[in-house]
Enzyme design. Structure first.
Site, PDB file in Angstrom:
ATOM      1  N   ARG A 132      -5.477  -4.248   5.444  1.00 56.97           N
ATOM      2  CA  ARG A 132      -4.548  -4.749   4.395  1.00 56.97           C
ATOM      3  C   ARG A 132      -3.905  -3.629   3.764  1.00 56.97           C
ATOM      4  NH1 ARG A 132      -4.100  -8.168   7.668  1.00 56.97           N
ATOM      5  NH2 ARG A 132      -4.388 -10.598   7.283  1.00 56.97           N
ATOM      6  N   GLU A 173       5.629  -5.076   4.020  1.00 54.76           N
ATOM      7  CA  GLU A 173       6.095  -5.001   5.395  1.00 54.76           C
ATOM      8  C   GLU A 173       7.367  -5.854   5.735  1.00 54.76           C
ATOM      9  OE1 GLU A 173       2.328  -6.131   7.688  1.00 54.76           O
ATOM     10  OE2 GLU A 173       1.228  -4.609   6.829  1.00 54.76           O
ATOM     11  N   HIS A 191       2.044  -2.890  12.169  1.00 55.17           N
ATOM     12  CA  HIS A 191       1.375  -3.926  11.866  1.00 55.17           C
ATOM     13  C   HIS A 191       0.874  -4.697  13.545  1.00 55.17           C
ATOM     14  CE1 HIS A 191      -0.953  -6.963   8.947  1.00 55.17           C
ATOM     15  NE2 HIS A 191      -1.421  -7.023  10.494  1.00 55.17           N
TER      16      HIS A 191
END
Ligand code: OXD
Length: 327
Positions: free
Chosen positions: A233, A262, A281
């Protein structure tokens, strides 16, 4: 005849429900919610919530409406977005997508380890400029990687790096001896081990303990030749300190699949740094991952409806599925 189990699904779906929903015909009905208003309307009386969008904070902010909630499944590895004091305190089971992502993330990490060692980013940059520049590169075999987070994904990463003959030091919440990986170090030893390794791989869940694990002090203690890979993360790393460290040559490079914000904002300096890999991601997301996630949930839903114990149950105090858990 018993009523179908109502399952509230949080997140975008491309069809009428998660893939493979037909097999639940008559046993479960799925109600999709995309915003706080529809979640507030759907939650009262609901026992089962599927967080199809593992990043959603909708449930966390609506726990006061969840009067009958007994099981939350997060269709992802990290459960940080679902976690709340209410969820922790109440008798609600939390499960996650343990096992689905191990191979995809391990292959991504191993790929990046080799991209760095073999200077492939530079080759690509030179190719853009039609420049033929012969260079020598590193041998990854014999280097040392620290894998922080030795759950299913971390173990598969460790295995894959070892297959490249990279030495692996595993790190987890507490020190333990492991049949496959020998001594797994405690996270409390992080600052001590960090200066001794060539590659740091973060795959640990984001919890109060791991938030900001890597800041300016830790970066300054790393080898100038070391690289950081983050597939956990964004909150594990102080991003501004990382940018400084990459600019000043405090560390040699970073491959990042996760970020503080993000999508990564267009003005982030990380986009333009030639020693950085920015990945949106997606390290976990292989062809067929959504089918795999749905099928894993439906298997657990069958167990739930049959009164059997759920698998992949997250220890809500730790924030992940503990080592002894059925998976
Ligand atoms: C997850 C992720 O937690 O993809 O599943 O980050």
């Amino acid at each position: 005849m018993t009523e179908p189990q109502r399952v509230v699904v949080i997140g975008e779906l491309s069809g009428a429900g998660p893939p493979g929903i037909e097999r639940m015909e008559g046993r479960a009905e799925f109600i999709q919610v995309l915003d706080a208003t529809s979640l507030h309307a759907a939650l009262p009386g609901t026992e089962v919530v599927l967080m199809w969008d593992f990043r959603s904070s909708l449930l966390r902010n609506a726990m006061d409406r969840a009067d009958s909630l007994r099981w939350v499944h997060v269709a992802g590895a990290g459960v940080d977005a679902a976690m709340s004091p209410e969820l922790q305190a109440r008798d609600i089971q939390l499960t996650n997508a343990r096992g689905v992502f191990d191979r995809s993330i391990a292959e991504t990490v191993a790929g990046w380890a080799l991209v760095f060692a073999k200077d492939m980013l530079r080759s690509w940059q030179l190719q853009q400029a039609a420049t033929w520049q012969h260079r020598e590169t590193e041998i990854a075999a014999g280097s040392t990687a620290l894998v922080v987070g030795m759950g299913g994904i971390g173990r598969e990463i460790a295995r894959t790096l070892r297959s490249l003959r990279i030495d692996v030091v595993g790190m987890a919440t507490s020190e333990r001896s492991d049949d496959e990986f020998g001594v797994i170090r405690a996270i409390d030893d992080f600052d001590e081990v960090l200066p001794l390794v060539d590659l740091v791989v973060l795959v640990v869940p984001l919890t109060d303990r791991t938030q900001g694990l890597i800041g300016a002090t830790q970066l300054a203690s790393m080898r100038p030749t070391a690289r950081l890979i983050n597939v956990g993360r964004g909150g594990l790393v102080d991003e501004a300190a990382l940018v400084d460290a990459l600019r000043s040559g405090t560390i040699a490079g970073a491959a990042l699949d996760v970020f503080a914000e993000e999508p990564l904002p267009a003005d982030s300096p990380l986009w333009a740094m030639d020693n950085v890999i920015v990945s949106p991601h997606m390290s976990a997301d292989f062809h067929g991952w959504l089918d795999a996630l749905a099928s894993q949930f439906m298997d657990n839903l069958d167990r739930w409806l049959d009164g059997e114990p759920l698998t992949h149950v997250v220890d809500k105090r730790l924030g992940y599925v503990s080592a002894g858990e059925v998976s």
